[in-house]
Design a protein around this motif. Structure first.
Motif, PDB file in Angstrom:
ATOM      1  N   ILE A   1       0.774  -1.336   0.062  1.00 42.41           N
ATOM      2  CA  ILE A   1       0.048   0.076  -0.028  1.00 42.41           C
ATOM      3  C   ILE A   1       0.793   1.154  -0.103  1.00 42.41           C
ATOM      4  CG2 ILE A   1      -1.936   1.513   1.171  1.00 42.41           C
ATOM      5  CD1 ILE A   1      -2.741  -1.461  -0.082  1.00 42.41           C
ATOM      6  N   VAL A   2       2.188   1.095   0.572  1.00 45.13           N
ATOM      7  CA  VAL A   2       2.814   2.318   0.610  1.00 45.13           C
ATOM      8  C   VAL A   2       3.379   2.559  -0.623  1.00 45.13           C
ATOM      9  CG1 VAL A   2       5.254   3.144   1.251  1.00 45.13           C
ATOM     10  CG2 VAL A   2       3.848   1.983   2.891  1.00 45.13           C
ATOM     11  N   PHE A   3       3.830   1.493  -1.536  1.00 48.68           N
ATOM     12  CA  PHE A   3       4.086   1.669  -3.128  1.00 48.68           C
ATOM     13  C   PHE A   3       3.197   2.370  -3.878  1.00 48.68           C
ATOM     14  CE2 PHE A   3       7.236  -1.381  -2.270  1.00 48.68           C
ATOM     15  CZ  PHE A   3       8.370  -1.419  -3.044  1.00 48.68           C
ATOM     16  N   LEU A   4       1.737   1.885  -3.526  1.00 49.54           N
ATOM     17  CA  LEU A   4       0.380   2.460  -4.387  1.00 49.54           C
ATOM     18  C   LEU A   4       0.336   3.914  -3.761  1.00 49.54           C
ATOM     19  CD1 LEU A   4      -2.174   2.110  -5.804  1.00 49.54           C
ATOM     20  CD2 LEU A   4      -3.093   1.444  -3.575  1.00 49.54           C
ATOM     21  N   LEU A   5       0.390   4.120  -2.840  1.00 46.56           N
ATOM     22  CA  LEU A   5       0.350   5.838  -2.147  1.00 46.56           C
ATOM     23  C   LEU A   5       1.639   6.405  -2.746  1.00 46.56           C
ATOM     24  CD1 LEU A   5      -0.399   5.510   1.594  1.00 46.56           C
ATOM     25  CD2 LEU A   5      -2.152   6.004  -0.363  1.00 46.56           C
ATOM     26  N   ASN A   6       2.729   5.873  -2.902  1.00 46.55           N
ATOM     27  CA  ASN A   6       4.049   6.374  -3.490  1.00 46.55           C
ATOM     28  C   ASN A   6       3.508   6.853  -5.052  1.00 46.55           C
ATOM     29  OD1 ASN A   6       6.312   7.637  -3.620  1.00 46.55           O
ATOM     30  ND2 ASN A   6       7.630   5.629  -3.721  1.00 46.55           N
ATOM     31  N   GLY A   7       3.057   5.716  -5.861  1.00 47.77           N
ATOM     32  CA  GLY A   7       2.642   5.882  -6.934  1.00 47.77           C
ATOM     33  C   GLY A   7       1.652   7.088  -7.413  1.00 47.77           C
ATOM     34  N   VAL A   8       0.521   7.029  -6.419  1.00 49.82           N
ATOM     35  CA  VAL A   8      -0.463   8.023  -6.712  1.00 49.82           C
ATOM     36  C   VAL A   8      -0.100   9.413  -6.482  1.00 49.82           C
ATOM     37  CG1 VAL A   8      -2.464   8.974  -5.675  1.00 49.82           C
ATOM     38  CG2 VAL A   8      -2.413   6.734  -5.902  1.00 49.82           C
ATOM     39  N   LEU A   9       1.138   9.560  -5.557  1.00 49.67           N
ATOM     40  CA  LEU A   9       1.735  11.011  -5.114  1.00 49.67           C
ATOM     41  C   LEU A   9       2.550  11.281  -6.277  1.00 49.67           C
ATOM     42  CD1 LEU A   9       2.678  13.034  -3.368  1.00 49.67           C
ATOM     43  CD2 LEU A   9       4.763  11.600  -2.630  1.00 49.67           C
ATOM     44  N   LEU A  10       3.236  10.435  -7.197  1.00 46.80           N
ATOM     45  CA  LEU A  10       4.027  10.771  -8.349  1.00 46.80           C
ATOM     46  C   LEU A  10       3.119  11.354  -9.498  1.00 46.80           C
ATOM     47  CD1 LEU A  10       6.777   8.217  -8.196  1.00 46.80           C
ATOM     48  CD2 LEU A  10       7.016  10.724  -7.904  1.00 46.80           C
ATOM     49  N   THR A  11       2.067  10.288  -9.584  1.00 44.96           N
ATOM     50  CA  THR A  11       1.233  10.683 -10.672  1.00 44.96           C
ATOM     51  C   THR A  11       0.191  12.023 -10.327  1.00 44.96           C
ATOM     52  OG1 THR A  11       0.713   8.141 -10.933  1.00 44.96           O
ATOM     53  CG2 THR A  11      -0.955   9.609 -11.902  1.00 44.96           C
ATOM     54  N   ALA A  12      -0.115  12.191  -9.273  1.00 48.62           N
ATOM     55  CA  ALA A  12      -0.963  13.549  -8.934  1.00 48.62           C
ATOM     56  C   ALA A  12       0.119  14.651  -9.135  1.00 48.62           C
ATOM     57  CB  ALA A  12      -1.373  13.600  -7.507  1.00 48.62           C
ATOM     58  N   THR A  13       1.543  14.560  -8.820  1.00 49.07           N
ATOM     59  CA  THR A  13       2.334  15.519  -9.235  1.00 49.07           C
ATOM     60  C   THR A  13       2.417  15.931 -10.779  1.00 49.07           C
ATOM     61  OG1 THR A  13       3.570  14.953  -7.190  1.00 49.07           O
ATOM     62  CG2 THR A  13       4.726  16.076  -8.875  1.00 49.07           C
ATOM     63  N   ALA A  14       2.437  14.847 -11.510  1.00 43.90           N
ATOM     64  CA  ALA A  14       2.520  15.011 -12.845  1.00 43.90           C
ATOM     65  C   ALA A  14       1.379  15.705 -13.428  1.00 43.90           C
ATOM     66  CB  ALA A  14       2.423  13.641 -13.765  1.00 43.90           C
ATOM     67  N   GLY A  15      -0.166  15.504 -12.770  1.00 46.76           N
ATOM     68  CA  GLY A  15      -1.367  16.027 -13.356  1.00 46.76           C
ATOM     69  C   GLY A  15      -1.419  17.329 -12.812  1.00 46.76           C
ATOM     70  N   THR A  16      -0.836  17.835 -11.540  1.00 50.56           N
ATOM     71  CA  THR A  16      -0.856  19.182 -11.412  1.00 50.56           C
ATOM     72  C   THR A  16       0.225  20.023 -11.999  1.00 50.56           C
ATOM     73  OG1 THR A  16      -1.289  18.357  -8.740  1.00 50.56           O
ATOM     74  CG2 THR A  16      -0.401  20.570  -9.133  1.00 50.56           C
ATOM     75  N   LEU A  17       1.297  19.497 -12.457  1.00 50.96           N
ATOM     76  CA  LEU A  17       2.111  20.183 -13.344  1.00 50.96           C
ATOM     77  C   LEU A  17       1.292  20.278 -14.687  1.00 50.96           C
ATOM     78  CD1 LEU A  17       5.628  18.794 -12.549  1.00 50.96           C
ATOM     79  CD2 LEU A  17       4.847  20.935 -11.954  1.00 50.96           C
ATOM     80  N   LYS A  18       0.746  19.376 -15.213  1.00 51.49           N
ATOM     81  CA  LYS A  18       0.058  19.469 -16.440  1.00 51.49           C
ATOM     82  C   LYS A  18      -0.922  20.589 -16.307  1.00 51.49           C
ATOM     83  CE  LYS A  18      -0.517  18.281 -20.652  1.00 51.49           C
ATOM     84  NZ  LYS A  18       0.564  18.689 -21.577  1.00 51.49           N
ATOM     85  N   LEU A  19      -1.688  20.578 -15.281  1.00 47.02           N
ATOM     86  CA  LEU A  19      -2.550  21.571 -15.159  1.00 47.02           C
ATOM     87  C   LEU A  19      -2.325  22.957 -15.193  1.00 47.02           C
ATOM     88  CD1 LEU A  19      -5.242  19.815 -12.714  1.00 47.02           C
ATOM     89  CD2 LEU A  19      -5.771  20.072 -15.135  1.00 47.02           C
ATOM     90  N   LYS A  20      -1.181  23.289 -14.433  1.00 50.03           N
ATOM     91  CA  LYS A  20      -0.440  24.427 -14.048  1.00 50.03           C
ATOM     92  C   LYS A  20       0.062  24.899 -15.535  1.00 50.03           C
ATOM     93  CE  LYS A  20       0.770  24.543  -9.405  1.00 50.03           C
ATOM     94  NZ  LYS A  20      -0.087  25.779  -8.958  1.00 50.03           N
ATOM     95  N   GLN A  21       0.470  23.913 -16.341  1.00 46.59           N
ATOM     96  CA  GLN A  21       1.025  24.440 -17.784  1.00 46.59           C
ATOM     97  C   GLN A  21      -0.192  24.723 -18.737  1.00 46.59           C
ATOM     98  OE1 GLN A  21       2.878  21.116 -20.702  1.00 46.59           O
ATOM     99  NE2 GLN A  21       4.402  21.465 -19.198  1.00 46.59           N
ATOM    100  N   LEU A  22      -1.323  23.952 -18.517  1.00 46.80           N
ATOM    101  CA  LEU A  22      -2.141  24.293 -19.477  1.00 46.80           C
ATOM    102  C   LEU A  22      -2.862  25.582 -19.205  1.00 46.80           C
ATOM    103  CD1 LEU A  22      -4.181  20.947 -19.717  1.00 46.80           C
ATOM    104  CD2 LEU A  22      -2.968  22.036 -21.482  1.00 46.80           C
ATOM    105  N   LYS A  23      -2.862  26.022 -17.772  1.00 43.80           N
ATOM    106  CA  LYS A  23      -3.546  27.168 -17.248  1.00 43.80           C
ATOM    107  C   LYS A  23      -2.491  28.571 -17.487  1.00 43.80           C
ATOM    108  CE  LYS A  23      -4.747  29.871 -13.151  1.00 43.80           C
ATOM    109  NZ  LYS A  23      -4.818  29.681 -11.452  1.00 43.80           N
TER     110      LYS A  23
END
Length: 402
Positions: free
Chosen positions: A369-391
């Motif tokens: 589950i720690v691996f899962l949370l770590n993966g979610v964190l990295l994916t969410a970071t990529a998504g946040t950067l993409k949203l800021k880029q589009l904005k």
């Protein structure tokens, strides 16, 4: 005949490799040194965690100061200052007699560090713009290579020549990094008459630079993401069926798999970044790293785990060259040394926070589950950067229409 920027690249690759090797040499035996040589029989894990963590904390706090000096006096003097100082620090480690003396020396180690960010800043500043991505990709392999060779060298030498003698070898190796920079590195187009800035002003200038602050935030997140698994990996290897006798070896091989993948892939990602943009390569690295962590839920044997970590490393190798190139892109040459020192502060805070978070999470939830949370964190970071880029693009388009 090599161009000056290429010579700097080759020379400082060797310097960073030596520095990283010297640092990581002590990792395999520091806990045993505390227990057997310094006589700490209770709370060994506490002392071990404290002695590792305090170095990162001291380095994070002092890095902006060294960055200010680097932009005033040059990056090469900072390379020499750090290399020769760390040599003395390792010599002191070889003669400490109790854990309190070692604690003071480990604090000194953090306070006097700075070779790696100075080397990256010098390469980033003295390399033509079209080659920056490639050069920083190559530099990313130096630390990874040192982190592969160092633990192996430290483990073998500590077994055959002793712990204190290993500190002497580490002192010699880091001395080589200083000599390499002294003889081989050349810093061009540097104005030594500029007024030295103050750390408070540097922090204000950095905070006003949104792209830079965004990259520093990502550095902290991804470094913590890597380090969060450090206290859990050996335990997870045991869960996957390794014997206690082979657990440390299996963990070392799996850790090395990520390092080997980085050495292979980082220069390639540096070249790709020049063609498709560093924002895209960073995004690919974060998404690949996130997916690699999530897929761990599907693998329940050592071979599969090792292969997955290697593939994860191939993608994650895009992250640090991309971040370094974006920091270069977001800053002026005059501020670049301070920017990379702030980058070091973010990285060291991640180094400190990651293991604490991993150990805490591992005590309450299953390791997958720690691996899962770590993966979610990295994916969410990529998504946040993409949203800021589009904005940001939308804002520019609207401004162009006015």
């Amino acid at each position: 005949m090599n161009l000056p920027w290429k010579k700097n690249l080759y020379v400082l690759w060797c310097g960073v490799f030596c520095t990283s090797t010297a640092y990581s040499m002590v990792i395999p035996f520091l806990t045993l040194f505390i227990n057997k040589d310094l006589g700490v029989e209770s709370n060994v894990s506490f002392w071990s965690g404290l002695l590792f963590g305090v170095t990162f904390l001291a380095s994070a706090l002092i890095a902006p100061f060294w960055g200010s000096l680097a932009d005033k006096y040059g990056r090469k003097p900072m390379l020499l200052r750090s290399g020769f100082s760390l040599c003395a620090v390792y010599l002191l480690m070889a003669v400490v007699q109790n854990p309190y003396e070692l604690l003071v020396v480990r604090i000194l180690s953090g306070l006097l560090a700075g070779y790696v960010p100075s080397a990256i800043a010098l390469v980033g500043t003295n390399t033509p713009e079209k080659h920056v991505g490639y050069a920083l990709g190559i530099m990313a392999t130096a630390g990874a290579s040192g982190s592969i060779v160092g633990p192996l060298l430290g483990g073998v030498l500590s077994k055959f020549i002793g712990y204190r003698e290993c500190f002497l070898v580490a002192a010699f190796v880091v001395l080589l990094s200083a000599i390499i920079a002294w003889i081989g590195a050349k810093e061009e187009n540097f104005d030594r008459n500029r007024t030295r800035s103050h750390v408070r002003d540097d922090l204000k200038e950095a905070s006003a630079n949104r792209p830079l602050m965004r990259q520093l935030g990502v550095v902290l997140i991804v470094t913590a993401s890597v380090m969060v698994l450090e206290p859990l990996l050996t335990l997870y290897v045991l869960e996957l069926g390794s014997s206690h006798d082979n657990a440390s070896l299996s963990s070392g091989v799996i850790f090395s798999a990520v390092g080997v993948a980085t050495v292979v892939a980082a220069p390639i990602w540096g070249k790709i970044g020049q063609k498709i943009g560093y924002e895209r390569t960073l995004m690919i690295g974060l998404l690949g790293g996130g997916l690699g962590n999530v897929l761990q839920l599907l693998f329940h044997n050592l071979v599969g785990f090792g292969i997955l970590r290697f593939v994860y490393g191939l993608f994650f190798a895009a992250v640090y060259p991309g971040l370094n190139a974006l920091i270069v892109k977001a800053t002026t040459p005059e501020f670049r040394g301070r920017a990379f020192s702030l980058n070091q502060s973010s990285s060291q805070l991640g180094n400190m926070v990651g293991p604490i978070a991993g150990g805490t999470l591992g005590a309450y939830i299953p390791i997958p589950i720690v691996f899962l949370l770590n993966g979610v964190l990295l994916t969410a970071t990529a998504g946040t950067l993409k949203l800021k880029q589009l904005k940001g693009r939308r804002t520019k388009d609207e401004a162009a229409d006015i």
